[in-house]
Scaffold this motif. Structure first.
Motif, mmCIF file in Angstrom:
data_model
loop_
_atom_site.group_PDB
_atom_site.id
_atom_site.type_symbol
_atom_site.label_atom_id
_atom_site.label_comp_id
_atom_site.label_asym_id
_atom_site.label_seq_id
_atom_site.Cartn_x
_atom_site.Cartn_y
_atom_site.Cartn_z
ATOM 1 N N ASN A 144 0.798 -1.231 0.000
ATOM 2 C CA ASN A 144 0.000 0.000 0.000
ATOM 3 C C ASN A 144 0.825 1.274 0.000
ATOM 4 O O ASN A 144 0.329 2.334 -0.365
ATOM 5 C CB ASN A 144 -0.946 0.000 1.212
ATOM 6 N N LYS A 177 -11.184 0.362 -1.668
ATOM 7 C CA LYS A 177 -9.950 0.628 -2.421
ATOM 8 C C LYS A 177 -10.201 0.685 -3.925
ATOM 9 O O LYS A 177 -9.309 1.074 -4.683
ATOM 10 C CB LYS A 177 -8.899 -0.464 -2.144
ATOM 11 N N ALA A 187 -2.572 5.146 6.000
ATOM 12 C CA ALA A 187 -3.465 6.049 6.742
ATOM 13 C C ALA A 187 -3.582 5.616 8.203
ATOM 14 O O ALA A 187 -3.650 6.447 9.104
ATOM 15 C CB ALA A 187 -4.840 6.052 6.089
ATOM 16 N N CYS A 188 -3.571 4.303 8.434
ATOM 17 C CA CYS A 188 -3.758 3.815 9.810
ATOM 18 C C CYS A 188 -2.519 4.081 10.661
ATOM 19 O O CYS A 188 -2.522 3.809 11.844
ATOM 20 C CB CYS A 188 -4.152 2.350 9.827
ATOM 21 N N ARG A 239 3.656 9.557 0.207
ATOM 22 C CA ARG A 239 3.007 8.555 -0.623
ATOM 23 C C ARG A 239 1.941 9.258 -1.440
ATOM 24 O O ARG A 239 0.969 9.809 -0.900
ATOM 25 C CB ARG A 239 2.356 7.450 0.197
#
Ligand SMILES: O=C(O)CC[SeH]
Length: 421
Positions: A176, A237, A364-365, A392
């Motif tokens: 990711n 996604k 993001a997490c 990113r």
């Protein structure tokens, strides 16, 4: 309109979103599918009268679309609340299978620990449940490091870690943060090649799973090519809703699947709970769009991502490093992980300074973690100070060259400002 004094950018100028690996908006037709299902298929799918049958039909159609998207059969698809649940379900099922295998042979399972092999690149929804089980002493866990020459794990490195108690190999299909695609087909075929000898030696089957969250909707994902036993599908996604699905190759007959909780028998008891018909309808429509448009999506996103990297190179020349771009591996077409060389150019500072760009420094997490570089970049050999300066950038289906020109100019002004602070 308030005009920012520093660079003439109007504060109210529209933002440019380049964080599509974090999440995507719903495609309009997906929203319509959700709305229509909530309006017209509100019945309980388990009910035998018309309202229930209508809901059941919507779910069946969606299941067929999800299956079609990945080359699977309708019965191989189990709807879940999302990727995290699907990933945890795989781990749970593999461990249950290990214990079942040894119970059937009247082996003393009390002194046996299932062994799991994964990579050091995984999303938290794989890494953390495995670490939790290992810390509890319930599994033995091997993290196979990605090669620093490719940003991907190698099949050989995975095979070298197989032991008699190995019951699961789980490796994400595409990372990711870097976008690097992992050699899932090779890994899966190599593991299958061990099957006969292991069974003859009374060793448990090694199940193979891939989390395809970042691959679906960007590159071809076909379970018949991959030959995996499990594959995770994550709706948000690929412009779908925030639910997911787990692909299980011919569940219970070929591939073990064990429920993590019990209830009303829905999803063939694999995943009970009254079905979320509206969101399932949306997932089906998002899947149908991928079936119909994947080539175009891939082409458009790659064109824009490559344009982004050309423009960044033009502006920043040798003052940037693209992370995850290797001769020996491929990336998904929408992802660019780039570091800006220089003091005071931490990714978080850049994102706090730009006026239009919306992006992330990594997953993001992990966005709440401020003082460390991405562990993924460190894992593929990016030096600490370079990794701290990473952004990113992940483009979407509708990102345009004009968007990229705005973002590159925004970055140029922000970074010039930071360099002179
Ligand atoms: O942002 C990402 O990489 C996925 C959600 Se943690």
């Amino acid at each position: 309109m308030d005009v920012n004094k520093e660079n003439g950018v109007a504060e109210s100028s529209p933002k440019i979103y380049l964080d599509y690996n974090a999440t995507t908006p719903l495609e309009p037709s997906v929203l319509t599918a959700i709305h229509d299902a909530l309006r017209d298929a509100w019945g309980n799918p388990s009910s035998s009268y018309a309202a229930g049958k209508k809901a059941g039909h919507v779910i069946k159609e969606a299941r067929l679309s999800v299956a079609n998207m990945i080359g699977a059969l309708e019965g191989d698809i189990i709807f879940t609340s999302g990727g995290t649940e699907a990933n945890n379900m795989v781990i749970h099922s593999a461990l249950e299978h290990f214990y079942e295998f040894h119970r059937e042979r009247e082996n003393h399972i009390s002194d046996m620990k299932p062994h799991v092999i994964t990579s050091n690149l995984e999303h938290d929804s794989i890494q953390l449940p495995l670490l939790h089980l290992a810390e509890q002493g319930k599994i033995e866990l091997t993290f196979v490091p990605a090669s620093q020459d490719s940003g991907a794990v190698t099949t050989e490195a995975i095979l070298n870690k197989v032991r008699p108690s190995t019951c699961l190999v789980t490796v994400m299909m595409a990372n990711n943060e870097t976008g690097v695609i992992q050699p899932i087909e090779n890994i899966s075929k190599a593991i299958r090649g061990l099957m006969k000898s292991r069974l003859s030696q009374e060793m448990p089957r090694i199940l193979v799973h891939t989390d395809a969250a970042q691959a679906i909707g960007k590159i071809k994902v076909d379970v018949n090519d991959l030959e995996v036993d499990y594959l995770t599908v994550v709706g948000h996604k690929f412009y779908g809703p925030r639910i997911g699905a787990l692909y299980v190759r011919n569940p219970t007959r070929d591939t073990p699947i064990h429920p993590m909780f019990f209830g009303g028998g829905q999803e063939r008891n694999f995943r009970p709970g009254t079905e979320n018909t509206g969101m399932i309808a949306g997932l089906g429509q998002a899947s149908q769009l991928v079936v119909e448009n994947l080539d175009q999506y891939h082409k458009n996103m790659k064109l824009i991502r490559d344009y982004l990297e050309v423009r960044l190179k033009e502006i920043f020349q040798d003052k940037i490093q693209v992370n995850g771009k290797f001769e020996t591996s491929e990336r998904i077409p929408n992802t660019c992980n780039v570091s800006f060389i220089g003091i005071g150019l931490e990714g978080r500072k850049i994102l706090a300074t730009v006026k239009r760009l919306q992006a992330s420094v990594g997953a993001a997490c992990h966005s709440d973690v401020v003082s460390r570089p991405s562990p993924i970049l460190i894992a593929i050999g990016v030096p600490h100070d370079i990794a701290m300066n990473a952004l990113r950038l992940s483009v979407g289906r509708d990102t345009t060259k004009e968007d990229i020109d705005v973002v590159v100019e925004d970055l140029k002004v922000a970074i010039e400002g930071l360099r002179h602070k």
